[in-house]
Write a protein that holds these residues in place. Structure first.
Motif, PDB file in Angstrom:
ATOM      1  N   LEU A 203      -2.607  12.734  -7.753  1.00  0.00           N
ATOM      2  CA  LEU A 203      -1.883  13.053  -6.521  1.00  0.00           C
ATOM      3  C   LEU A 203      -0.857  14.155  -6.754  1.00  0.00           C
ATOM      4  N   GLN A 204      -0.546  14.864  -5.673  1.00  0.00           N
ATOM      5  CA  GLN A 204       0.478  15.908  -5.732  1.00  0.00           C
ATOM      6  C   GLN A 204       1.302  15.871  -4.455  1.00  0.00           C
ATOM      7  N   GLN A 205       2.527  16.372  -4.574  1.00  0.00           N
ATOM      8  CA  GLN A 205       3.378  16.478  -3.391  1.00  0.00           C
ATOM      9  C   GLN A 205       2.715  17.415  -2.387  1.00  0.00           C
ATOM     10  N   GLY A 206       2.694  17.000  -1.127  1.00  0.00           N
ATOM     11  CA  GLY A 206       2.062  17.793  -0.085  1.00  0.00           C
ATOM     12  C   GLY A 206       0.648  17.365   0.233  1.00  0.00           C
ATOM     13  N   ASP A 207       0.081  16.455  -0.586  1.00  0.00           N
ATOM     14  CA  ASP A 207      -1.279  15.976  -0.335  1.00  0.00           C
ATOM     15  C   ASP A 207      -1.331  15.118   0.914  1.00  0.00           C
ATOM     16  N   LEU A 208      -2.445  15.242   1.631  1.00  0.00           N
ATOM     17  CA  LEU A 208      -2.736  14.337   2.731  1.00  0.00           C
ATOM     18  C   LEU A 208      -3.484  13.144   2.149  1.00  0.00           C
ATOM     19  N   TYR A 219      12.390  -2.105   6.778  1.00  0.00           N
ATOM     20  CA  TYR A 219      12.814  -0.762   6.397  1.00  0.00           C
ATOM     21  C   TYR A 219      11.642   0.201   6.183  1.00  0.00           C
ATOM     22  N   GLY A 220      10.400  -0.306   6.169  1.00  0.00           N
ATOM     23  CA  GLY A 220       9.280   0.593   5.947  1.00  0.00           C
ATOM     24  C   GLY A 220       7.949  -0.111   5.801  1.00  0.00           C
ATOM     25  N   VAL A 221       6.909   0.703   5.653  1.00  0.00           N
ATOM     26  CA  VAL A 221       5.535   0.204   5.535  1.00  0.00           C
ATOM     27  C   VAL A 221       4.989   0.597   4.171  1.00  0.00           C
ATOM     28  N   PHE A 222       4.430  -0.383   3.448  1.00  0.00           N
ATOM     29  CA  PHE A 222       3.818  -0.120   2.157  1.00  0.00           C
ATOM     30  C   PHE A 222       2.321   0.105   2.362  1.00  0.00           C
ATOM     31  N   VAL A 223       1.847   1.239   1.844  1.00  0.00           N
ATOM     32  CA  VAL A 223       0.459   1.649   2.063  1.00  0.00           C
ATOM     33  C   VAL A 223      -0.295   1.658   0.738  1.00  0.00           C
ATOM     34  N   ASP A 224      -1.416   0.956   0.697  1.00  0.00           N
ATOM     35  CA  ASP A 224      -2.262   0.929  -0.498  1.00  0.00           C
ATOM     36  C   ASP A 224      -3.130   2.180  -0.526  1.00  0.00           C
ATOM     37  N   LEU A 225      -2.923   3.003  -1.557  1.00  0.00           N
ATOM     38  CA  LEU A 225      -3.668   4.261  -1.698  1.00  0.00           C
ATOM     39  C   LEU A 225      -4.642   4.139  -2.869  1.00  0.00           C
ATOM     40  N   ASN A 226      -5.619   3.271  -2.727  1.00  0.00           N
ATOM     41  CA  ASN A 226      -6.643   3.099  -3.749  1.00  0.00           C
ATOM     42  C   ASN A 226      -6.054   2.684  -5.095  1.00  0.00           C
ATOM     43  N   GLY A 227      -5.267   1.609  -5.075  1.00  0.00           N
ATOM     44  CA  GLY A 227      -4.730   1.063  -6.323  1.00  0.00           C
ATOM     45  C   GLY A 227      -3.291   1.416  -6.595  1.00  0.00           C
ATOM     46  N   VAL A 228      -2.740   2.374  -5.886  1.00  0.00           N
ATOM     47  CA  VAL A 228      -1.336   2.732  -6.032  1.00  0.00           C
ATOM     48  C   VAL A 228      -0.691   2.640  -4.652  1.00  0.00           C
ATOM     49  N   THR A 229       0.578   2.232  -4.622  1.00  0.00           N
ATOM     50  CA  THR A 229       1.244   1.961  -3.345  1.00  0.00           C
ATOM     51  C   THR A 229       2.265   3.034  -3.010  1.00  0.00           C
ATOM     52  N   GLY A 230       2.211   3.496  -1.767  1.00  0.00           N
ATOM     53  CA  GLY A 230       3.192   4.451  -1.282  1.00  0.00           C
ATOM     54  C   GLY A 230       4.068   3.805  -0.222  1.00  0.00           C
ATOM     55  N   LEU A 231       5.307   4.260  -0.118  1.00  0.00           N
ATOM     56  CA  LEU A 231       6.233   3.729   0.880  1.00  0.00           C
ATOM     57  C   LEU A 231       6.414   4.727   2.014  1.00  0.00           C
ATOM     58  N   LEU A 232       6.100   4.277   3.214  1.00  0.00           N
ATOM     59  CA  LEU A 232       6.356   5.049   4.428  1.00  0.00           C
ATOM     60  C   LEU A 232       7.630   4.477   5.043  1.00  0.00           C
ATOM     61  N   LEU A 262       6.932  12.491  -5.243  1.00  0.00           N
ATOM     62  CA  LEU A 262       6.073  11.818  -6.221  1.00  0.00           C
ATOM     63  C   LEU A 262       6.851  11.698  -7.522  1.00  0.00           C
ATOM     64  N   ASP A 263       7.207  10.467  -7.892  1.00  0.00           N
ATOM     65  CA  ASP A 263       7.963  10.219  -9.119  1.00  0.00           C
ATOM     66  C   ASP A 263       7.076   9.420 -10.072  1.00  0.00           C
ATOM     67  N   GLU A 264       6.434  10.106 -11.035  1.00  0.00           N
ATOM     68  CA  GLU A 264       5.502   9.445 -11.940  1.00  0.00           C
ATOM     69  C   GLU A 264       6.216   8.526 -12.920  1.00  0.00           C
ATOM     70  N   ILE A 265       7.463   8.823 -13.243  1.00  0.00           N
ATOM     71  CA  ILE A 265       8.212   7.984 -14.178  1.00  0.00           C
ATOM     72  C   ILE A 265       8.508   6.624 -13.552  1.00  0.00           C
ATOM     73  N   LYS A 266       9.008   6.645 -12.312  1.00  0.00           N
ATOM     74  CA  LYS A 266       9.326   5.395 -11.615  1.00  0.00           C
ATOM     75  C   LYS A 266       8.128   4.833 -10.854  1.00  0.00           C
ATOM     76  N   LYS A 267       6.993   5.539 -10.931  1.00  0.00           N
ATOM     77  CA  LYS A 267       5.767   5.122 -10.225  1.00  0.00           C
ATOM     78  C   LYS A 267       6.050   4.937  -8.726  1.00  0.00           C
ATOM     79  N   ARG A 268       6.727   5.939  -8.138  1.00  0.00           N
ATOM     80  CA  ARG A 268       7.135   5.838  -6.743  1.00  0.00           C
ATOM     81  C   ARG A 268       6.545   6.989  -5.933  1.00  0.00           C
TER      82      ARG A 268
END
Length: 307
Positions: A203-208, A219-232, A262-268
C-alpha cells in the motif's frame, strides 16, 4: 588468577622457603586437594574420551569423567555414535546433574542446544523477523509444530488458513514470534502479523482501497483491507458534521476510501472519504453514488494530496 598460580601461591605460603624444583608430580598432588566447582546450568568445555552402550564419557577437568547419556544427545540422521560425537572431539556441554557419590557429573548436549535455540528465537522476536515452523499436529485451538527442536503453537485466530487445519500438517509455515518464554516452555507464533506486514508493504499513501466494515465505533469505522485494518475516522468521512456512524454504516458493508496516512512502524492506516466529496455532506446523502463515480474523482484527490 590461573589454577597454576593458585597452587604455586598455596605452596609458597605453606613454606617459608620457596621450592625451585616444583615438579609436575607436585602439581598433581596439589590438585588433589583443590576443590573444583561445578553447578547445574553451568556450561563447561570437555573432550570426548570414551563411548559406551549407555552414552559418552567426557573429560571436563573434574576429578572423574563426566557422563553424557544417550537421551541427552540431540537427534540426528546419523546412527553411529562415533560419527555423532567422535573421540577426541572438543565442545561445550551443559551440566544437568551434580556429581554423584563417585564424583561423576551428568552433562547434556540436547539441553544446551535447546538453551541456544531459546536465545536465538528471543533475538529473532526482538528483530521482528520471520521463522519457518514445521506443522506436526492440530488441536482445538490451532496447530502445533516445532522450530529448532522446540515445540510451538499457532492459535487458529492467528492463522491465514483458519479452516481445515488437518491440511496444514506436514507443511512449513512462515510466521512471526508472539511469545518466547523458556521458563514456561511457551513458544507462540502468528501468521496474522506477517500477513499484515506483507499487505501494508503493497500500500501507498494516495491509494484507492476497497474493504468491508469490520467494526463501528463512535469515533470511526474500522475497515478490513484484505488482512490489514484501516481507520476511517469520523472527521475524515465527510466535510459535514455526522450525528451517528451507526446510522450511516453497517458491519460487512463495502467501503471505498483513500489512504491519507500510512505508518508501517505502528501498523496504522488512516483513511478518508471526505476527500472524495464534491460538496460537504455528499457522502452522507448519497454515498453509494460516490462509490460508483469514484474513479472519476481520483485525479482531483491526487492533486489535493500533492498540494
Amino acid at each position: 588468577m590461573s589454577l597454576i598460580s593458585i597452587v604455586m601461591n598455596s605452596e609458597s605460603m605453606s613454606s617459608p622457603k620457596q621450592n625451585p624444583s616444583f615438579s609436575m608430580d607436585d602439581f598433581a598432588k596439589a590438585l588433589e586437594g583443590y576443590e573444583f566447582q561445578f553447578n547445574i546450568g553451568q556450561v563447561v568445555s570437555g573432550k570426548v574420551v570414551q563411548h559406551s552402550l549407555e552414552g559418552v564419557y567426557v573429560d571436563i577437568q573434574a576429578k572423574s569423567l563426566a557422563f553424557l547419556p544417550l537421551r541427552e544427545i540431540p537427534v540426528t540422521t546419523a546412527s553411529d555414535l562415533a560419527q555423532i560425537i567422535p573421540l577426541d572431539s572438543e565442545r561445550d556441554f551443559l551440566i544437568v546433574k551434580e556429581q554423584d557419590a563417585e564424583g561423576q557429573i551428568t552433562v547434556s548436549l540436547r539441553q544446551l542446544a535447546m538453551q541456544h535455540a531459546w536465545e536465538r528465537l528471543a533475538e529473532v522476536k526482538e528483530n521482528g523477523e520471520t521463522v519457518e515452523m514445521f506443522v506436526s499436529g492440530t488441536n482445538k485451538g490451532g496447530v502445533t509444530g516445532e522450530i529448532e527442536g522446540l515445540r510451538c503453537f499457532i492459535p487458529r485466530s492467528h492463522l491465514v488458513q483458519k479452516n481445515n487445519l488437518e491440511s496444514l500438517v506436514g507443511q512449513s509455515l512462515s510466521a512471526n514470534l508472539l511469545e518466547v518464554d523458556p521458563e514456561r516452555n511457551k513458544l507462540v507464533l502468528s501468521q496474522r502479523q506477517m500477513a499484515r506486514t506483507a499487505a501494508m508493504s503493497e500500500l501507498q499513501q494516495g491509494d484507492l482501497v476497497e474493504g468491508k466494515v469490520a467494526r463501528i465505533e463512535s469515533y470511526g469505522v474500522f475497515v478490513d483491507l484484505n488482512g490489514v485494518t484501516g481507520l476511517l475516522h469520523i472527521k475524515q468521512i465527510s466535510n459535514q458534521h455526522i450525528e451517528s456512524l451507526f446510522n450511516l454504516f453497517r458491519i460487512g458493508e463495502s467501503v471505498k476510501a483513500i489512504i491519507i496516512e500510512l505508518d508501517e512502524i505502528k501498523k496504522r492506516i488512516s483513511l478518508s472519504t471526505k476527500i472524495l466529496e464534491d460538496y460537504p455532506g455528499e457522502i452522507i446523502e448519497k454515498k453509494d453514488q460516490v462509490w460508483e463515480t469514484i474513479e472519476t474523482r481520483l485525479e482531483k484527490v491526487q492533486r489535493k494530496l500533492s498540494d
